[in-house]
Design an enzyme around this catalytic site. Structure first.
Site: not given
Length: 344
Positions: A8, A10, A75, A225, A286
């Site tokens: 995970h 980004h 996001s 999460h 993350e």
């Protein structure tokens, strides 16, 4: 030695030119004359290298992780902005950047694709981008937004046939999907503190209510999460499933649903690994994401999740290997094939 695979990641550190182009695109929705061309966005390989080497790669080396599954900034997906054409152009740009990072750092980054979702638009419209990312970019997974409306939940549940065109492609290519919402445009739901965790919990409950895996026995979902509220309320979900006359969760969902370790304190990781079977837990951090600060009680970064796995007294050495590498390779079979081709 296990490979430490972070499932995970980004691209939260993309060069500023990306955000500037996106702002111009958003302005262009109201004033078509101002709409930028894709060719107007110019980001050099050197800029990409610097954005990764001084951020993600630096932390991976410091914290001891080897590979990151790398997708566009969650996001920034913002599927609620504009129409399908806006989303389609934006997804293509973001996916190409993650692909370029994976070619610059092939030993450390592997692409995962965002989809050009748009509220009220048939998910089948996402298939060309999905196919391109798999066949041309080597994407090993996708991110699927269960709420393209950005906090208003106007789409049908994940068990609805509305989503089946995507699922058919996931099964065809053996692609797992991380269920990941984007920015909340509803002031009631803070994006990372409420909307993300709400969505994780909501997705799991939707799956309990349906029988999706009867139609797609090999479909694989990753709930990020740490599963939102799910592990903490495992008794509630088991009890609700029982009242709905569903099979035990171990049969109903747990051959198809997985949770990551983006949980930012030791008691949370310990709870996750007490409640959820080891086979269903995948390592992730993350990093440089929702929570970037240092925990004053430990002196370490909240998102240095490897520390929590290492400090666990619940997990055996074999359990840790499964979480770090074994489970990730099993769920992301295309990643496994890629690693085997490199001799891992």
């Amino acid at each position: 030695m296990s490979l430490i695979i972070d499932c995970h990641g980004h691209y939260t550190t993309a060069p500023k030119a990306l955000e500037n182009w996106r702002n111009a695109q958003i302005a262009g929705i109201k004033d078509p004359a101002a709409m930028p061309k894709v060719a107007d966005l110019k980001i050099s390989d050197d800029e990409l290298r610097e954005s990764i080497e001084t951020n993600q790669l630096k932390l991976m080396k410091e914290r001891g992780s080897d590979i990151t599954l790398f997708s566009p900034r969650a996001s920034f997906m913002a599927h609620h902005i504009g129409d399908f054409n806006v989303s389609s152009t934006w997804a293509a740009i973001c996916n190409e950047l993650c692909y370029r990072v994976s070619t610059l750092f092939p030993d450390h980054f592997v692409p995962v694709a965002m989809l050009p979702q748009s509220p009220g638009v048939d998910p089948a419209t996402c298939i060309p981008e999905l196919e391109k990312c798999v066949k041309e970019y080597g994407a090993v997974g996708i991110n699927l937004n269960p709420d393209p409306s950005g906090g208003h939940w106007t789409s049908p549940p994940l068990t609805d046939k509305h989503w089946y065109p995507i699922y058919e492609k996931m099964v065809e290519h053996d692609l797992p999907a991380m269920i990941h919402v984007s920015t909340s445009c509803n002031a009631c739901f803070h994006t990372t503190g409420a909307h993300y965790l709400n969505a994780d919990t909501t997705a799991f409950m939707q799956l309990i209510q349906g029988d999706l895996f009867k139609d797609f026995p090999t479909l694989k979902f990753l709930i990020p999460h740490g599963g939102g509220a799910v592990p903490y309320h495992w008794g509630r979900f088991r009890g609700l499933a029982q009242e709905m006359k569903k099979p035990l969760l171990s049969e109903h969902l747990m051959n198809n649903v997985y949770f990551d370790t983006c949980v930012y304190h030791q008691p949370g990781i310990d709870l996750l690994n007490t409640v959820i079977p080891v086979k269903n837990v995948l390592f992730a951090s993350e990093m440089i994401g929702a929570v970037r600060g240092i925990d004053p009680t430990t002196g370490h970064y909240y998102d240095d999740t490897k520390r929590y796995i290492e400090a666990s007294t619940i997990l055996s050495a074999e359990d840790k290997h499964q979480i770090y590498e074994g489970n990730v390779r099993r769920v992301f079979s295309r990643l496994d094939a890629r690693l085997k081709a490199k001799g891992h």
